[in-house]
Scaffold this motif. Structure first.
Motif, PDB file in Angstrom:
ATOM      1  N   PRO A   1      98.265   7.227  44.592  1.00  0.00           N
ATOM      2  CA  PRO A   1      98.391   6.659  45.932  1.00  0.00           C
ATOM      3  C   PRO A   1      99.743   6.931  46.587  1.00  0.00           C
ATOM      4  CG  PRO A   1      98.640   4.936  44.297  1.00  0.00           C
ATOM      5  CD  PRO A   1      98.263   6.192  43.551  1.00  0.00           C
ATOM      6  N   ASP A   2     100.698   7.459  45.840  1.00  0.00           N
ATOM      7  CA  ASP A   2     101.988   7.813  46.428  1.00  0.00           C
ATOM      8  C   ASP A   2     101.928   9.127  47.196  1.00  0.00           C
ATOM      9  OD1 ASP A   2     103.214   5.518  45.473  1.00  0.00           O
ATOM     10  OD2 ASP A   2     103.799   6.473  43.585  1.00  0.00           O
ATOM     11  N   GLN A   3     100.842   9.872  47.044  1.00  0.00           N
ATOM     12  CA  GLN A   3     100.666  11.117  47.787  1.00  0.00           C
ATOM     13  C   GLN A   3     100.175  10.802  49.203  1.00  0.00           C
ATOM     14  OE1 GLN A   3     101.326  14.237  46.767  1.00  0.00           O
ATOM     15  NE2 GLN A   3     101.991  13.608  44.734  1.00  0.00           N
ATOM     16  N   PRO A   4     100.750  11.423  50.226  1.00  0.00           N
ATOM     17  CA  PRO A   4     100.358  11.116  51.604  1.00  0.00           C
ATOM     18  C   PRO A   4      98.867  11.346  51.892  1.00  0.00           C
ATOM     19  CG  PRO A   4     102.354  12.454  51.574  1.00  0.00           C
ATOM     20  CD  PRO A   4     101.864  12.385  50.162  1.00  0.00           C
ATOM     21  N   ALA A   5      98.236  12.254  51.172  1.00  0.00           N
ATOM     22  CA  ALA A   5      96.824  12.557  51.422  1.00  0.00           C
ATOM     23  C   ALA A   5      95.883  11.523  50.800  1.00  0.00           C
ATOM     24  CB  ALA A   5      96.478  13.952  50.888  1.00  0.00           C
ATOM     25  N   VAL A   6      96.414  10.575  50.030  1.00  0.00           N
ATOM     26  CA  VAL A   6      95.568   9.630  49.285  1.00  0.00           C
ATOM     27  C   VAL A   6      95.668   8.235  49.897  1.00  0.00           C
ATOM     28  CG1 VAL A   6      95.145   8.554  47.039  1.00  0.00           C
ATOM     29  CG2 VAL A   6      95.812  10.964  47.148  1.00  0.00           C
ATOM     30  N   ASP A   7      94.524   7.734  50.401  1.00  0.00           N
ATOM     31  CA  ASP A   7      94.474   6.375  50.952  1.00  0.00           C
ATOM     32  C   ASP A   7      94.118   5.337  49.893  1.00  0.00           C
ATOM     33  OD1 ASP A   7      94.888   7.305  53.618  1.00  0.00           O
ATOM     34  OD2 ASP A   7      92.762   7.802  53.763  1.00  0.00           O
ATOM     35  N   ASN A   8      93.277   5.711  48.936  1.00  0.00           N
ATOM     36  CA  ASN A   8      92.744   4.780  47.940  1.00  0.00           C
ATOM     37  C   ASN A   8      92.797   5.412  46.561  1.00  0.00           C
ATOM     38  OD1 ASN A   8      91.432   2.680  49.869  1.00  0.00           O
ATOM     39  ND2 ASN A   8      90.672   4.646  50.600  1.00  0.00           N
ATOM     40  N   VAL A   9      92.938   4.560  45.546  1.00  0.00           N
ATOM     41  CA  VAL A   9      93.106   5.032  44.172  1.00  0.00           C
ATOM     42  C   VAL A   9      91.761   5.179  43.470  1.00  0.00           C
ATOM     43  CG1 VAL A   9      94.106   4.491  41.917  1.00  0.00           C
ATOM     44  CG2 VAL A   9      95.344   3.922  43.999  1.00  0.00           C
ATOM     45  N   ILE A  10      91.631   6.281  42.741  1.00  0.00           N
ATOM     46  CA  ILE A  10      90.545   6.443  41.772  1.00  0.00           C
ATOM     47  C   ILE A  10      91.203   6.418  40.397  1.00  0.00           C
ATOM     48  CG2 ILE A  10      88.757   7.951  40.848  1.00  0.00           C
ATOM     49  CD1 ILE A  10      88.454   9.161  43.626  1.00  0.00           C
ATOM     50  N   GLU A  11      90.861   5.441  39.605  1.00  0.00           N
ATOM     51  CA  GLU A  11      91.450   5.333  38.273  1.00  0.00           C
ATOM     52  C   GLU A  11      90.663   6.154  37.264  1.00  0.00           C
ATOM     53  OE1 GLU A  11      91.919   1.227  37.272  1.00  0.00           O
ATOM     54  OE2 GLU A  11      93.352   0.890  38.889  1.00  0.00           O
ATOM     55  N   ASP A  12      91.350   6.533  36.197  1.00  0.00           N
ATOM     56  CA  ASP A  12      90.712   7.277  35.120  1.00  0.00           C
ATOM     57  C   ASP A  12      89.496   6.513  34.599  1.00  0.00           C
ATOM     58  OD1 ASP A  12      90.394   9.280  33.141  1.00  0.00           O
ATOM     59  OD2 ASP A  12      91.546   8.086  31.706  1.00  0.00           O
ATOM     60  N   GLU A  13      88.400   7.216  34.433  1.00  0.00           N
ATOM     61  CA  GLU A  13      87.142   6.706  33.895  1.00  0.00           C
ATOM     62  C   GLU A  13      86.417   5.728  34.823  1.00  0.00           C
ATOM     63  OE1 GLU A  13      87.355   5.469  29.814  1.00  0.00           O
ATOM     64  OE2 GLU A  13      88.213   7.389  29.177  1.00  0.00           O
ATOM     65  N   SER A  14      86.866   5.645  36.073  1.00  0.00           N
ATOM     66  CA  SER A  14      86.123   4.813  37.018  1.00  0.00           C
ATOM     67  C   SER A  14      84.900   5.577  37.511  1.00  0.00           C
ATOM     68  CB  SER A  14      87.017   4.392  38.184  1.00  0.00           C
ATOM     69  OG  SER A  14      87.468   5.521  38.901  1.00  0.00           O
ATOM     70  N   ARG A  15      83.964   4.837  38.088  1.00  0.00           N
ATOM     71  CA  ARG A  15      82.726   5.428  38.612  1.00  0.00           C
ATOM     72  C   ARG A  15      82.878   5.660  40.110  1.00  0.00           C
ATOM     73  NH1 ARG A  15      79.331   7.248  34.595  1.00  0.00           N
ATOM     74  NH2 ARG A  15      79.834   6.008  32.775  1.00  0.00           N
ATOM     75  N   VAL A  16      82.432   6.812  40.564  1.00  0.00           N
ATOM     76  CA  VAL A  16      82.543   7.191  41.963  1.00  0.00           C
ATOM     77  C   VAL A  16      81.169   7.672  42.428  1.00  0.00           C
ATOM     78  CG1 VAL A  16      83.693   8.738  43.592  1.00  0.00           C
ATOM     79  CG2 VAL A  16      84.939   7.910  41.590  1.00  0.00           C
ATOM     80  N   ARG A  17      80.706   7.135  43.554  1.00  0.00           N
ATOM     81  CA  ARG A  17      79.417   7.565  44.106  1.00  0.00           C
ATOM     82  C   ARG A  17      79.652   8.790  44.977  1.00  0.00           C
ATOM     83  NH1 ARG A  17      74.324   6.222  42.428  1.00  0.00           N
ATOM     84  NH2 ARG A  17      72.832   6.394  44.116  1.00  0.00           N
ATOM     85  N   ILE A  18      78.997   9.893  44.625  1.00  0.00           N
ATOM     86  CA  ILE A  18      79.065  11.144  45.383  1.00  0.00           C
ATOM     87  C   ILE A  18      77.630  11.545  45.678  1.00  0.00           C
ATOM     88  CG2 ILE A  18      79.797  13.556  45.390  1.00  0.00           C
ATOM     89  CD1 ILE A  18      81.994  12.818  43.395  1.00  0.00           C
ATOM     90  N   GLY A  19      77.269  11.552  46.949  1.00  0.00           N
ATOM     91  CA  GLY A  19      75.880  11.843  47.304  1.00  0.00           C
ATOM     92  C   GLY A  19      74.979  10.731  46.811  1.00  0.00           C
ATOM     93  N   ASP A  20      74.019  11.092  45.984  1.00  0.00           N
ATOM     94  CA  ASP A  20      73.061  10.122  45.449  1.00  0.00           C
ATOM     95  C   ASP A  20      73.324   9.759  43.999  1.00  0.00           C
ATOM     96  OD1 ASP A  20      71.579   9.964  47.841  1.00  0.00           O
ATOM     97  OD2 ASP A  20      70.470  11.788  47.318  1.00  0.00           O
ATOM     98  N   ASP A  21      74.447  10.198  43.442  1.00  0.00           N
ATOM     99  CA  ASP A  21      74.692  10.018  42.007  1.00  0.00           C
ATOM    100  C   ASP A  21      76.062   9.407  41.732  1.00  0.00           C
ATOM    101  OD1 ASP A  21      72.273  11.437  40.784  1.00  0.00           O
ATOM    102  OD2 ASP A  21      73.033  12.944  42.178  1.00  0.00           O
ATOM    103  N   ASP A  22      76.152   8.726  40.595  1.00  0.00           N
ATOM    104  CA  ASP A  22      77.425   8.208  40.120  1.00  0.00           C
ATOM    105  C   ASP A  22      78.099   9.252  39.234  1.00  0.00           C
ATOM    106  OD1 ASP A  22      77.319   5.726  41.366  1.00  0.00           O
ATOM    107  OD2 ASP A  22      76.156   4.836  39.732  1.00  0.00           O
ATOM    108  N   TYR A  23      79.386   9.432  39.467  1.00  0.00           N
ATOM    109  CA  TYR A  23      80.202  10.362  38.687  1.00  0.00           C
ATOM    110  C   TYR A  23      81.299   9.569  38.003  1.00  0.00           C
ATOM    111  CZ  TYR A  23      78.152  14.436  41.022  1.00  0.00           C
ATOM    112  OH  TYR A  23      77.291  15.405  41.484  1.00  0.00           O
TER     113      TYR A  23
END
Length: 195
Positions: free
Chosen positions: A81-103
């Motif tokens: 989150p310290d990078q200007p291009a990043v608004d929100n944090v994705i933590e290691d091993e967290s689940r992220v919804r991309i399209g219709d699937d969880d990654y």
């Protein structure tokens, strides 16, 4: 469904994958081309782009972030989150919804400290960023934050998560791999140790 919006662009850019579905997501924004018009060709309403997810924050992957933020009011997600291009944090091993699937997000440093890969067993798909490429290619380690030993550890971690059932590997540069992509991950693990 995933489409590479940077396909055919001759300027220096990363790939930028638009994944449509329940949660329409742009994986990496690319740089040095008009990505907004390419998104609008595929997305009808300006609020239909739900998020931008970043594999890492090298300039060729985030150069178009501000244009996408402005045009679609879409927030960005990444590891640091310290990078200007990043608004929100994705933590290691967290689940992220991309399209219709969880990654699952995998922190895979070595090319850059904030590098993430995204893997879905259900979709049998991997967004590998600049960790590994077609034909055993792997991310550069001669740039700031590059570390060959750490890169090898990250590739090994990826190998422990994916298996030979992987159907598609979308990479940061070059073509996606849809023929036995796991073999290309294995080749990258060997090649990184050699050179």
């Amino acid at each position: 469904m995933s489409s590479n919006l940077a396909e055919g662009v001759s300027a220096f850019t990363s790939n930028a994958f638009l994944v449509e579905g329940e949660r329409t997501v742009l994986v990496d924004a690319g740089a040095n081309f008009d990505i907004v018009s390419r998104i609008r060709e595929r997305v009808d309403e300006t609020d239909d782009l739900d998020a931008v997810i970043l594999t890492h924050t090298h300039p060729d992957h985030v150069g178009n972030v501000d244009a996408v933020r402005d045009a679609f009011d879409a927030e960005t997600w990444g590891f640091d989150p310290d990078q200007p291009a990043v608004d929100n944090v994705i933590e290691d091993e967290s689940r992220v919804r991309i399209g219709d699937d969880d990654y699952v997000a995998l922190h895979t440093p070595g090319h850059k400290n904030d590098h993430l890969c995204f893997y879905s067993g259900d979709a049998s798909a991997l967004f590998a960023g600049d960790l590994v490429f077609q034909n055993g290619g792997f991310g550069r380690t001669d740039l700031p934050e590059g570390d060959r030993d750490l890169l090898i550890e990250s590739i090994d971690r990826l190998r422990s998560v994916v298996d030979d059932s992987l159907a598609a590997m979308h990479v940061g540069h070059g073509p996606s791999v849809t023929q036995r992509p796991y073999d290309h991950v294995e080749m990258a693990a060997r090649a990184a140790r050699l050179g």
